[in-house]
Design a protein around this motif. Structure first.
Motif, PDB file in Angstrom:
ATOM      1  N   GLU A 149      84.971  29.748  32.426  1.00  0.00           N
ATOM      2  CA  GLU A 149      83.855  30.689  32.485  1.00  0.00           C
ATOM      3  C   GLU A 149      84.325  32.136  32.325  1.00  0.00           C
ATOM      4  OE1 GLU A 149      82.250  29.563  36.221  1.00  0.00           O
ATOM      5  OE2 GLU A 149      80.823  28.129  35.358  1.00  0.00           O
ATOM      6  N   THR A 150      85.447  32.475  32.954  1.00  0.00           N
ATOM      7  CA  THR A 150      85.961  33.852  32.859  1.00  0.00           C
ATOM      8  C   THR A 150      86.382  34.176  31.443  1.00  0.00           C
ATOM      9  OG1 THR A 150      86.719  33.805  35.160  1.00  0.00           O
ATOM     10  CG2 THR A 150      87.728  35.439  33.698  1.00  0.00           C
ATOM     11  N   GLU A 151      87.110  33.261  30.789  1.00  0.00           N
ATOM     12  CA  GLU A 151      87.576  33.505  29.420  1.00  0.00           C
ATOM     13  C   GLU A 151      86.408  33.627  28.443  1.00  0.00           C
ATOM     14  OE1 GLU A 151      90.941  31.948  31.723  1.00  0.00           O
ATOM     15  OE2 GLU A 151      88.838  31.349  31.513  1.00  0.00           O
ATOM     16  N   LEU A 152      85.358  32.839  28.669  1.00  0.00           N
ATOM     17  CA  LEU A 152      84.174  32.941  27.812  1.00  0.00           C
ATOM     18  C   LEU A 152      83.469  34.283  28.024  1.00  0.00           C
ATOM     19  CD1 LEU A 152      82.666  29.338  28.111  1.00  0.00           C
ATOM     20  CD2 LEU A 152      83.821  30.336  26.125  1.00  0.00           C
ATOM     21  N   ALA A 153      83.340  34.685  29.292  1.00  0.00           N
ATOM     22  CA  ALA A 153      82.664  35.951  29.591  1.00  0.00           C
ATOM     23  C   ALA A 153      83.420  37.140  29.018  1.00  0.00           C
ATOM     24  CB  ALA A 153      82.500  36.098  31.104  1.00  0.00           C
ATOM     25  N   GLU A 154      84.743  37.067  29.007  1.00  0.00           N
ATOM     26  CA  GLU A 154      85.563  38.165  28.500  1.00  0.00           C
ATOM     27  C   GLU A 154      85.767  38.100  26.994  1.00  0.00           C
ATOM     28  OE1 GLU A 154      89.127  37.800  30.757  1.00  0.00           O
ATOM     29  OE2 GLU A 154      88.261  38.667  32.593  1.00  0.00           O
ATOM     30  N   GLY A 155      85.322  37.024  26.348  1.00  0.00           N
ATOM     31  CA  GLY A 155      85.469  36.895  24.906  1.00  0.00           C
ATOM     32  C   GLY A 155      86.834  36.432  24.460  1.00  0.00           C
ATOM     33  N   ARG A 156      87.685  36.018  25.394  1.00  0.00           N
ATOM     34  CA  ARG A 156      89.011  35.536  25.003  1.00  0.00           C
ATOM     35  C   ARG A 156      88.954  34.122  24.437  1.00  0.00           C
ATOM     36  NH1 ARG A 156      92.923  35.398  29.243  1.00  0.00           N
ATOM     37  NH2 ARG A 156      91.307  35.404  30.850  1.00  0.00           N
ATOM     38  N   LEU A 157      87.896  33.395  24.790  1.00  0.00           N
ATOM     39  CA  LEU A 157      87.589  32.111  24.180  1.00  0.00           C
ATOM     40  C   LEU A 157      86.131  32.134  23.755  1.00  0.00           C
ATOM     41  CD1 LEU A 157      89.278  29.543  26.625  1.00  0.00           C
ATOM     42  CD2 LEU A 157      90.084  30.186  24.346  1.00  0.00           C
ATOM     43  N   VAL A 158      85.809  31.353  22.730  1.00  0.00           N
ATOM     44  CA  VAL A 158      84.428  31.246  22.281  1.00  0.00           C
ATOM     45  C   VAL A 158      84.046  29.770  22.227  1.00  0.00           C
ATOM     46  CG1 VAL A 158      84.406  33.402  20.990  1.00  0.00           C
ATOM     47  CG2 VAL A 158      85.157  31.301  19.863  1.00  0.00           C
ATOM     48  N   ALA A 159      82.749  29.513  22.386  1.00  0.00           N
ATOM     49  CA  ALA A 159      82.243  28.137  22.385  1.00  0.00           C
ATOM     50  C   ALA A 159      80.977  28.081  21.523  1.00  0.00           C
ATOM     51  CB  ALA A 159      81.953  27.676  23.805  1.00  0.00           C
ATOM     52  N   PRO A 160      81.129  28.128  20.201  1.00  0.00           N
ATOM     53  CA  PRO A 160      79.958  28.137  19.318  1.00  0.00           C
ATOM     54  C   PRO A 160      79.344  26.757  19.089  1.00  0.00           C
ATOM     55  CG  PRO A 160      81.955  28.259  18.016  1.00  0.00           C
ATOM     56  CD  PRO A 160      82.392  28.279  19.452  1.00  0.00           C
ATOM     57  N   TRP A 161      79.927  25.730  19.689  1.00  0.00           N
ATOM     58  CA  TRP A 161      79.444  24.372  19.502  1.00  0.00           C
ATOM     59  C   TRP A 161      78.728  23.893  20.766  1.00  0.00           C
ATOM     60  CZ3 TRP A 161      84.734  25.620  18.768  1.00  0.00           C
ATOM     61  CH2 TRP A 161      85.087  25.851  17.416  1.00  0.00           C
ATOM     62  N   PRO A 162      77.923  22.851  20.663  1.00  0.00           N
ATOM     63  CA  PRO A 162      77.194  22.353  21.847  1.00  0.00           C
ATOM     64  C   PRO A 162      78.123  21.708  22.866  1.00  0.00           C
ATOM     65  CG  PRO A 162      76.836  20.909  19.959  1.00  0.00           C
ATOM     66  CD  PRO A 162      77.560  22.113  19.432  1.00  0.00           C
ATOM     67  N   ASP A 163      77.691  21.731  24.125  1.00  0.00           N
ATOM     68  CA  ASP A 163      78.407  21.005  25.173  1.00  0.00           C
ATOM     69  C   ASP A 163      78.303  19.510  24.907  1.00  0.00           C
ATOM     70  OD1 ASP A 163      78.711  23.469  26.271  1.00  0.00           O
ATOM     71  OD2 ASP A 163      77.547  23.077  28.087  1.00  0.00           O
ATOM     72  N   GLY A 164      79.217  18.757  25.514  1.00  0.00           N
ATOM     73  CA  GLY A 164      79.097  17.313  25.459  1.00  0.00           C
ATOM     74  C   GLY A 164      77.796  16.882  26.134  1.00  0.00           C
ATOM     75  N   LYS A 165      77.119  15.904  25.567  1.00  0.00           N
ATOM     76  CA  LYS A 165      75.828  15.498  26.112  1.00  0.00           C
ATOM     77  C   LYS A 165      75.972  14.694  27.399  1.00  0.00           C
ATOM     78  CE  LYS A 165      73.451  15.410  21.641  1.00  0.00           C
ATOM     79  NZ  LYS A 165      72.733  14.565  20.656  1.00  0.00           N
ATOM     80  N   SER A 166      77.065  14.001  27.546  1.00  0.00           N
ATOM     81  CA  SER A 166      77.246  13.177  28.737  1.00  0.00           C
ATOM     82  C   SER A 166      78.133  13.902  29.737  1.00  0.00           C
ATOM     83  CB  SER A 166      77.869  11.826  28.379  1.00  0.00           C
ATOM     84  OG  SER A 166      79.204  12.014  27.934  1.00  0.00           O
ATOM     85  N   ILE A 167      77.961  13.581  31.009  1.00  0.00           N
ATOM     86  CA  ILE A 167      78.826  14.114  32.067  1.00  0.00           C
ATOM     87  C   ILE A 167      79.955  13.121  32.253  1.00  0.00           C
ATOM     88  CG2 ILE A 167      78.943  14.669  34.518  1.00  0.00           C
ATOM     89  CD1 ILE A 167      75.976  15.445  34.318  1.00  0.00           C
ATOM     90  N   SER A 168      81.168  13.568  32.019  1.00  0.00           N
ATOM     91  CA  SER A 168      82.279  12.618  32.010  1.00  0.00           C
ATOM     92  C   SER A 168      82.712  12.197  33.413  1.00  0.00           C
ATOM     93  CB  SER A 168      83.470  13.203  31.248  1.00  0.00           C
ATOM     94  OG  SER A 168      83.885  14.420  31.841  1.00  0.00           O
ATOM     95  N   LYS A 169      82.799  13.164  34.325  1.00  0.00           N
ATOM     96  CA  LYS A 169      83.290  12.845  35.656  1.00  0.00           C
ATOM     97  C   LYS A 169      82.644  13.778  36.669  1.00  0.00           C
ATOM     98  CE  LYS A 169      87.777  11.059  34.138  1.00  0.00           C
ATOM     99  NZ  LYS A 169      89.242  11.240  34.146  1.00  0.00           N
ATOM    100  N   THR A 170      82.774  13.409  37.942  1.00  0.00           N
ATOM    101  CA  THR A 170      82.238  14.225  39.025  1.00  0.00           C
ATOM    102  C   THR A 170      83.347  14.525  40.016  1.00  0.00           C
ATOM    103  OG1 THR A 170      80.071  13.174  38.807  1.00  0.00           O
ATOM    104  CG2 THR A 170      80.516  14.342  40.859  1.00  0.00           C
TER     105      THR A 170
END
Length: 299
Positions: free
Chosen positions: A244-265
């Motif tokens: 979340e921090t890297e995305l907010a700061e722009g050091r990483l980008v996520a232009p694709w959709p999240d995975g539709k399923s929840i893999s683990k809890t």
């Protein structure tokens, strides 16, 4: 019932002699005479009814039984020393909790949030230890575990914390290297070794075409994948809550959709005999559950 255990002095003399391969060097280390070391070894051998060393002139050599016993004694003495130092380091009128935890969850989520808990409960010391696989919590020496939901925890008290939603991320420069729009299939993919089919499942869920989903470098930990993505080595499929921090700061980008399923809890696991009303563990568990609810609500 009286335990049949050799004296500490005999065990320490034996361990030092086995490690050095010399009674004289063991004597120097323990500030004893060589004769005193020899007598301690003799008493130990008489107690066990087993010859541990072969004496050849002024030299000694461990026999097979001695070699095996030396490993066991060294592990026991090391553990006793660690446990003793652990107790010596406990604050007066304080308490401590030993928590087994997944390493990336510890470094990427829990530790950055611990300071308010520490300030609110300065008398509670948290000790964190890495555990990658589920284990038998009762009798392990741990007060609790933070791990994935798993059948191995049956019989324990399990409290759900967070859902792991995977999202592909990369360094923004990767998307600027081509002359036009860059498709995911053109970019190198980074894998977590424990989830070798994650990219294949992601492509099937999202409809994104991946010519060969299995191609790409493999890493043991999500934290390694994240660092590789930050270094521009490829696209990593990692839990959103870790970046979340890297995305907010722009050091990483996520232009694709999240995975539709929840893999683990992620869950907090407590021994069946422990309740949330039991002192320090109650304070930590209640704080952790509240922190999880506020930081990443269930979808």
């Amino acid at each position: 019932m009286r335990r049949k255990i050799p004296s500490n002095s005999a065990l320490m003399a034996f361990e030092a002699s086995a490690r050095h391969g010399s009674f004289a060097r063991a004597a120097d280390e323990l500030a004893l005479t060589e004769g005193a070391i020899s007598r301690q070894i003799g008493r130990l051998e008489a107690f066990l009814g087993v010859t541990l060393f072969e004496r050849v002139g002024n030299r000694v050599r461990l026999l097979p039984n001695g070699e095996r016993y030396a490993v066991q004694v060294r592990e026991t003495l090391d553990r006793l020393e660690r446990d003793s130092q652990y107790l010596m380091g406990q604050p007066r009128d304080g308490a401590s909790l030993d928590i087994a935890i997944l390493p990336t969850f510890a470094t990427r989520w829990l530790i950055p949030r611990l300071k308010p808990f520490q300030e609110r409960h300065p008398n509670i010391t948290l000790h964190l230890a890495e555990r990658m696989e589920p284990f038998v919590l009762t009798g392990s020496g741990f007060d609790a575990a933070i791990h994935f939901e798993h059948p191995a925890w049956t019989g324990m008290r399990t409290h759900r914390l967070l859902h792991e939603v995977l999202v592909p991320v990369c360094h923004p420069a990767l998307l600027r290297e081509g002359k036009g729009a860059v498709s995911m299939d053109e970019l190198p993919r980074l894998h977590r070794r424990q989830n070798p089919d994650a990219w294949q499942r992601y492509g099937q869920e999202t409809g994104i075409v991946l010519t060969n989903p299995a191609v790409g470098a493999r890493y043991d930990l999500h934290s390694m994948q994240i660092e590789a993505a930050l270094a521009g080595l490829g696209v990593a499929l990692v839990p959103r809550l870790y970046i979340e921090t890297e995305l907010a700061e722009g050091r990483l980008v996520a232009p694709w959709p999240d995975g539709k399923s929840i893999s683990k809890t992620f869950c907090l696991i407590l021994p069946a005999a422990i309740r949330l009303s039991d002192g320090p563990i109650q304070m930590f568990a209640n704080w952790l559950l509240k922190e999880a609810r506020s930081s990443n609500p269930k979808p």
